[in-house]
Design an enzyme around this catalytic site. Structure first.
Site, PDB file in Angstrom:
ATOM      1  N   SER A 163      33.410  27.253 -43.876  1.00 28.79           N
ATOM      2  CA  SER A 163      32.269  26.407 -43.685  1.00 28.79           C
ATOM      3  C   SER A 163      32.625  25.106 -43.608  1.00 28.79           C
ATOM      4  O   SER A 163      33.166  24.364 -44.575  1.00 28.79           O
ATOM      5  CB  SER A 163      31.070  27.095 -44.575  1.00 28.79           C
ATOM      6  OG  SER A 163      30.018  26.166 -44.136  1.00 28.79           O
ATOM      7  N   VAL A 165      34.704  23.011 -41.668  1.00 30.58           N
ATOM      8  CA  VAL A 165      36.012  22.570 -41.204  1.00 30.58           C
ATOM      9  C   VAL A 165      35.868  22.098 -40.000  1.00 30.58           C
ATOM     10  O   VAL A 165      36.800  20.928 -39.584  1.00 30.58           O
ATOM     11  CB  VAL A 165      36.800  23.824 -41.394  1.00 30.58           C
ATOM     12  CG1 VAL A 165      36.687  24.881 -40.316  1.00 30.58           C
ATOM     13  CG2 VAL A 165      38.503  23.390 -41.355  1.00 30.58           C
ATOM     14  N   GLY A 166      34.893  22.344 -39.123  1.00 32.34           N
ATOM     15  CA  GLY A 166      34.873  21.746 -37.944  1.00 32.34           C
ATOM     16  C   GLY A 166      34.986  22.673 -36.705  1.00 32.34           C
ATOM     17  O   GLY A 166      34.959  22.436 -35.661  1.00 32.34           O
ATOM     18  N   LYS A 167      34.631  24.256 -37.117  1.00 31.17           N
ATOM     19  CA  LYS A 167      34.743  24.985 -35.867  1.00 31.17           C
ATOM     20  C   LYS A 167      33.548  24.658 -34.870  1.00 31.17           C
ATOM     21  O   LYS A 167      33.835  24.701 -33.926  1.00 31.17           O
ATOM     22  CB  LYS A 167      34.380  26.523 -36.679  1.00 31.17           C
ATOM     23  CG  LYS A 167      35.433  27.006 -37.497  1.00 31.17           C
ATOM     24  CD  LYS A 167      34.889  28.215 -37.996  1.00 31.17           C
ATOM     25  CE  LYS A 167      33.765  28.429 -38.745  1.00 31.17           C
ATOM     26  NZ  LYS A 167      33.511  27.632 -39.907  1.00 31.17           N
ATOM     27  N   GLY A 168      32.536  24.473 -35.454  1.00 31.17           N
ATOM     28  CA  GLY A 168      31.312  24.244 -34.426  1.00 31.17           C
ATOM     29  C   GLY A 168      31.728  22.958 -33.546  1.00 31.17           C
ATOM     30  O   GLY A 168      31.273  23.114 -32.409  1.00 31.17           O
ATOM     31  N   ARG A 194      18.688  26.286 -38.913  1.00 26.03           N
ATOM     32  CA  ARG A 194      18.738  24.783 -39.407  1.00 26.03           C
ATOM     33  C   ARG A 194      17.986  24.149 -38.494  1.00 26.03           C
ATOM     34  O   ARG A 194      17.756  24.455 -37.451  1.00 26.03           O
ATOM     35  CB  ARG A 194      20.341  24.321 -39.138  1.00 26.03           C
ATOM     36  CG  ARG A 194      21.090  24.992 -40.618  1.00 26.03           C
ATOM     37  CD  ARG A 194      22.611  24.586 -40.241  1.00 26.03           C
ATOM     38  NE  ARG A 194      23.191  25.381 -41.297  1.00 26.03           N
ATOM     39  CZ  ARG A 194      24.754  25.398 -40.916  1.00 26.03           C
ATOM     40  NH1 ARG A 194      25.170  25.142 -39.884  1.00 26.03           N
ATOM     41  NH2 ARG A 194      25.343  26.352 -41.674  1.00 26.03           N
ATOM     42  N   ARG A 287      27.354  16.736 -43.953  1.00 23.26           N
ATOM     43  CA  ARG A 287      26.412  17.554 -42.874  1.00 23.26           C
ATOM     44  C   ARG A 287      25.156  17.563 -43.261  1.00 23.26           C
ATOM     45  O   ARG A 287      24.181  17.501 -42.459  1.00 23.26           O
ATOM     46  CB  ARG A 287      27.200  18.874 -42.498  1.00 23.26           C
ATOM     47  CG  ARG A 287      26.636  19.743 -41.165  1.00 23.26           C
ATOM     48  CD  ARG A 287      27.180  20.749 -40.868  1.00 23.26           C
ATOM     49  NE  ARG A 287      27.147  22.025 -41.797  1.00 23.26           N
ATOM     50  CZ  ARG A 287      27.774  23.063 -41.635  1.00 23.26           C
ATOM     51  NH1 ARG A 287      28.610  23.293 -40.551  1.00 23.26           N
ATOM     52  NH2 ARG A 287      27.526  23.941 -42.869  1.00 23.26           N
ATOM     53  N   ARG A 298      29.795  28.285 -50.640  1.00 25.93           N
ATOM     54  CA  ARG A 298      30.595  28.232 -49.387  1.00 25.93           C
ATOM     55  C   ARG A 298      31.836  27.627 -49.803  1.00 25.93           C
ATOM     56  O   ARG A 298      32.989  28.066 -49.203  1.00 25.93           O
ATOM     57  CB  ARG A 298      29.735  27.254 -48.267  1.00 25.93           C
ATOM     58  CG  ARG A 298      29.027  27.974 -47.449  1.00 25.93           C
ATOM     59  CD  ARG A 298      27.899  26.970 -47.037  1.00 25.93           C
ATOM     60  NE  ARG A 298      27.050  27.956 -46.324  1.00 25.93           N
ATOM     61  CZ  ARG A 298      26.832  28.175 -44.997  1.00 25.93           C
ATOM     62  NH1 ARG A 298      27.577  27.749 -44.293  1.00 25.93           N
ATOM     63  NH2 ARG A 298      25.808  28.820 -44.753  1.00 25.93           N
ATOM     64  N   ASP A 322      42.379  17.634 -39.099  1.00 27.95           N
ATOM     65  CA  ASP A 322      42.530  16.489 -39.739  1.00 27.95           C
ATOM     66  C   ASP A 322      41.849  15.526 -38.861  1.00 27.95           C
ATOM     67  O   ASP A 322      40.610  15.070 -39.125  1.00 27.95           O
ATOM     68  CB  ASP A 322      43.898  16.030 -40.086  1.00 27.95           C
ATOM     69  CG  ASP A 322      43.924  14.889 -41.261  1.00 27.95           C
ATOM     70  OD1 ASP A 322      42.917  14.335 -41.210  1.00 27.95           O
ATOM     71  OD2 ASP A 322      45.247  14.474 -41.560  1.00 27.95           O
TER      72      ASP A 322
HETATM   73  N1  LIG Z   1      31.569  37.957 -39.075  1.00 29.51           N
HETATM   74  C1  LIG Z   1      30.890  37.185 -38.432  1.00 29.51           C
HETATM   75  N2  LIG Z   1      30.878  36.059 -38.912  1.00 29.51           N
HETATM   76  C2  LIG Z   1      30.113  35.171 -38.233  1.00 29.51           C
HETATM   77  C3  LIG Z   1      29.211  35.342 -37.104  1.00 29.51           C
HETATM   78  N3  LIG Z   1      28.575  34.201 -36.653  1.00 29.51           N
HETATM   79  C4  LIG Z   1      28.876  33.246 -37.557  1.00 29.51           C
HETATM   80  N4  LIG Z   1      29.598  33.865 -38.478  1.00 29.51           N
HETATM   81  C5  LIG Z   1      30.342  33.306 -39.536  1.00 29.51           C
HETATM   82  O1  LIG Z   1      29.521  32.879 -40.568  1.00 29.51           O
HETATM   83  C6  LIG Z   1      29.934  31.708 -41.291  1.00 29.51           C
HETATM   84  C7  LIG Z   1      28.647  31.087 -41.568  1.00 29.51           C
HETATM   85  O2  LIG Z   1      28.194  30.533 -40.344  1.00 29.51           O
HETATM   86  P1  LIG Z   1      26.965  29.446 -40.474  1.00 29.51           P
HETATM   87  O3  LIG Z   1      25.901  29.988 -41.454  1.00 29.51           O
HETATM   88  O4  LIG Z   1      26.544  29.138 -39.059  1.00 29.51           O
HETATM   89  O5  LIG Z   1      27.566  28.164 -41.341  1.00 29.51           O
HETATM   90  P2  LIG Z   1      28.695  27.205 -40.947  1.00 29.51           P
HETATM   91  O6  LIG Z   1      30.121  27.993 -40.880  1.00 29.51           O
HETATM   92  O7  LIG Z   1      28.910  26.362 -42.150  1.00 29.51           O
HETATM   93  O8  LIG Z   1      28.561  26.427 -39.662  1.00 29.51           O
HETATM   94  C8  LIG Z   1      31.106  31.035 -40.554  1.00 29.51           C
HETATM   95  O9  LIG Z   1      32.229  31.372 -41.226  1.00 29.51           O
HETATM   96  C9  LIG Z   1      30.773  31.532 -39.279  1.00 29.51           C
HETATM   97  O10 LIG Z   1      32.046  31.595 -38.613  1.00 29.51           O
HETATM   98  C10 LIG Z   1      29.492  36.859 -36.605  1.00 29.51           C
HETATM   99  O11 LIG Z   1      28.680  37.060 -35.643  1.00 29.51           O
HETATM  100  N5  LIG Z   1      30.038  37.576 -37.264  1.00 29.51           N
HETATM  101  N1  LIG Z   2      38.136  16.373 -37.737  1.00 32.12           N
HETATM  102  C1  LIG Z   2      37.158  15.933 -38.462  1.00 32.12           C
HETATM  103  N2  LIG Z   2      36.775  14.631 -39.198  1.00 32.12           N
HETATM  104  C2  LIG Z   2      35.928  14.628 -39.774  1.00 32.12           C
HETATM  105  N3  LIG Z   2      34.553  15.109 -39.474  1.00 32.12           N
HETATM  106  C3  LIG Z   2      34.520  16.463 -39.049  1.00 32.12           C
HETATM  107  C4  LIG Z   2      35.804  16.675 -38.460  1.00 32.12           C
HETATM  108  N4  LIG Z   2      35.474  17.670 -37.540  1.00 32.12           N
HETATM  109  C5  LIG Z   2      34.166  17.953 -38.170  1.00 32.12           C
HETATM  110  N5  LIG Z   2      33.699  17.022 -38.658  1.00 32.12           N
HETATM  111  C6  LIG Z   2      32.254  17.097 -39.294  1.00 32.12           C
HETATM  112  O1  LIG Z   2      32.239  18.127 -40.335  1.00 32.12           O
HETATM  113  C7  LIG Z   2      30.877  18.820 -40.449  1.00 32.12           C
HETATM  114  C8  LIG Z   2      31.124  20.204 -40.464  1.00 32.12           C
HETATM  115  O2  LIG Z   2      31.693  20.475 -39.119  1.00 32.12           O
HETATM  116  P1  LIG Z   2      31.035  21.857 -38.305  1.00 32.12           P
HETATM  117  O3  LIG Z   2      31.537  21.777 -36.926  1.00 32.12           O
HETATM  118  O4  LIG Z   2      29.520  21.941 -38.609  1.00 32.12           O
HETATM  119  O5  LIG Z   2      31.905  22.812 -39.132  1.00 32.12           O
HETATM  120  P2  LIG Z   2      31.766  24.428 -39.152  1.00 32.12           P
HETATM  121  O6  LIG Z   2      31.132  24.936 -37.894  1.00 32.12           O
HETATM  122  O7  LIG Z   2      33.395  24.939 -39.369  1.00 32.12           O
HETATM  123  O8  LIG Z   2      30.860  24.970 -40.351  1.00 32.12           O
HETATM  124  C9  LIG Z   2      30.157  18.165 -39.499  1.00 32.12           C
HETATM  125  O9  LIG Z   2      29.305  17.068 -39.720  1.00 32.12           O
HETATM  126  C10 LIG Z   2      31.208  17.429 -38.346  1.00 32.12           C
HETATM  127  O10 LIG Z   2      30.499  16.125 -37.515  1.00 32.12           O
END
Ligand SMILES: Nc1nc2c(ncn2[C@@H]2O[C@H](COP(=O)(O)OP(=O)(O)O)[C@@H](O)[C@H]2O)c(=O)[nH]1
Ligand SMILES: Nc1ncnc2c1ncn2[C@@H]1O[C@H](COP(=O)(O)OP(=O)(O)O)[C@@H](O)[C@H]1O
Length: 419
Positions: A163, A165-168, A194, A287, A298, A322
């Site tokens: 959570s 790391v920047g996936k979204g 959210r 965030r 988390r 990074d």
């Molecule tokens: N197994 C599984 N994990 C999910 C799914 N959707 C989201 N996640 C994971 O749940 C975790 C929490 O997601 P979220 O509450 O959106 O928080 P965030 O990771 O901090 O953005 C993250 O690791 C997501 O990759 C799903 O459909 N299945």
């Molecule tokens: N490479 C990066 N450097 C600095 N901040 C980042 C980077 N990638 C993402 N962020 C910021 O970090 C926070 C978490 O990113 P988010 O995409 O929400 O993560 P995740 O989906 O993995 O939980 C957000 O505020 C986003 O703008």
């Protein structure tokens, strides 16, 4: 649950009840005889019978419980009774007509009449690993539908990582730059939305009891308990993207990635890593979407997730996020999205020809679909070949990679375009 065979209103005894191999599914006028074997006869009332071991699978008519899906019934010869199976997967709408063919002794290929090429091939799995597993779960007879996806659709992309790391952020950038190419698999979750999240776009927010019921009903490709909430990918979420001809992106946790790895969905698995634990904590706090308690949870889970990134055979690629732009460029590179790629291009090649009325027959791994086309097109494109040698996946997701091409009916062999 069982019924005596005579008690069900089937068109048996009308001379149309035919077992495998006796007759072609449809009348195939122009084809050599050897092309016409192996399909089950199309029964009156649009039903087919396919025999698998000592069971007869009757496909057709309307499902008893729902008027919007096609019915499946099994006559179990060992007990002499009809069995209504639990039907999983994405169920097709009732067909106007179809033909059925047993493949590999574990799935029935159904070719629909009056459909376009993108929607003509469906699979009813009767004895695959997935179905065998589900039989143990449900303790009933189980069958599972999956739709055949035409063409070489590219593999879905699974993105995991802790959570914050920047996936979204990375996924948003990709979808923004290539809107026609990628589609996001919208997960279900029991966590609260959210502030900036939209229902049905970021997640399908749901009640735990509802989601648990849906999990029991087999609607999920995978699910996991993450940070105290349930998250899951429905089969529908992935199918919607495939139906739009786009490449699916899944943002799921490591447990989910493991489940998908074990499923029939062939995907590319990417793990996103933070440059350091301190930086991860900073991003999560910055965030500002979680309470302190949630952040602590988390971060604890992040350590466990990071440890699993090298788990043998799980992730294909590990990227360190990074600098955001550098990481995004690396992601694009490994997805083959180099400079010059048309950002408006769709991921799959769309078939345009529509077989208005078709018949089907088979030879080896090839299914021949003979279509009545408009007069002016008749000369050139009335025979299509569906090549099954490349099929991948299957329930609970799609059966992907079907090759379909126009063939020359006057040729001796039905070869692919490149052979
Ligand atoms: N197994 C599984 N994990 C999910 C799914 N959707 C989201 N996640 C994971 O749940 C975790 C929490 O997601 P979220 O509450 O959106 O928080 P965030 O990771 O901090 O953005 C993250 O690791 C997501 O990759 C799903 O459909 N299945
Ligand atoms: N490479 C990066 N450097 C600095 N901040 C980042 C980077 N990638 C993402 N962020 C910021 O970090 C926070 C978490 O990113 P988010 O995409 O929400 O993560 P995740 O989906 O993995 O939980 C957000 O505020 C986003 O703008």
């Amino acid at each position: 649950m069982g019924f005596k065979k005579d008690g069900l209103n089937l068109s048996c005894g009308t001379g149309t009840h035919t077992s495998m191999g006796e007759a072609p599914a449809f009348v195939v006028d122009d084809l050599p005889e050897s092309f016409s074997n192996g399909f089950d006869m199309k029964l009156k009332a649009n039903r087919t019978h396919t025999i698998v071991g000592n069971k007869e699978y009757v496909i057709g008519g309307i499902d008893d419980e729902s008027t919007s899906t096609i019915g499946v019934r099994i006559f179990d010869n060992s007990i002499g009774e009809w069995v209504i199976p639990t039907v999983l997967g994405t169920k097709p709408k009732p067909f106007e007509g179809h033909s059925a063919k047993l493949l590999k002794e574990d799935r029935i290929l159904v070719v629909k009449e009056n459909s376009n090429l993108d929607d003509c091939a469906w699979f009813l799995e009767v004895d695959t690993q997935f179905v065998r597993d589900q039989k143990k779960n449900f303790e009933t007879e189980v069958v599972a539908w999956s739709k055949g996806v035409i063409g070489d659709t590219e593999k879905p992309i699974v993105i995991s990582g802790p959570s914050g790391v920047g996936k979204g952020t990375l996924i948003s950038k990709l979808m923004k730059e290539f809107p026609a190419m990628f589609g996001f698999s919208v997960s279900h979750t029991t966590r609260a939305p959210r502030e900036k999240e939209t229902i049905g776009v970021h997640y399908h927010f749901t009640e735990r009891s509802v989601m648990e019921e849906e999990i029991k009903a087999g609607k999920f490709l995978e699910f996991a308990s993450v940070h105290g909430n349930l998250y899951g990918t429905s089969i529908e979420a992935v199918d919607v993207v495939a139906d739009a001809g786009k490449r699916c992106i899944l943002d799921i946790d490591v447990q989910g990635a493991r489940s998908v790895r074990a499923s029939s969905l062939e995907a590319i698995f990417i793990f996103i890593c933070p440059p350091s634990f301190e930086e991860l904590e900073e991003r999560l706090r910055a965030r500002g979407t979680e309470t302190e308690e949630q952040i602590q949870k988390r971060l604890r889970n992040a350590r466990a997730e990071l440890e699993q990134r090298n788990s043998p055979g799980l992730f294909d690629h590990i990227l360190v996020n990074d600098n955001l732009d550098t990481c995004y460029q690396s992601l694009k590179k490994l997805l083959g999205l180099n400079e010059g790629v048309d950002t408006t291009q769709k991921s799959t090649h769309k078939m345009t020809d529509l077989p208005i009325d078709h018949s089907a027959s088979n030879i080896d791994q090839k299914i021949l679909i003979n279509c009545s086309m408009a007069e002016q097109e008749k000369e050139t494109r009335n025979l299509f070949v569906l090549d099954l040698s490349s099929i991948k996946g299957g329930a609970p997701a799609r059966t992907r990679g079907l090759k379909i091409y126009a063939a020359d009916p006057s040729a001796d062999c039905i070869n692919g375009p490149n052979s």
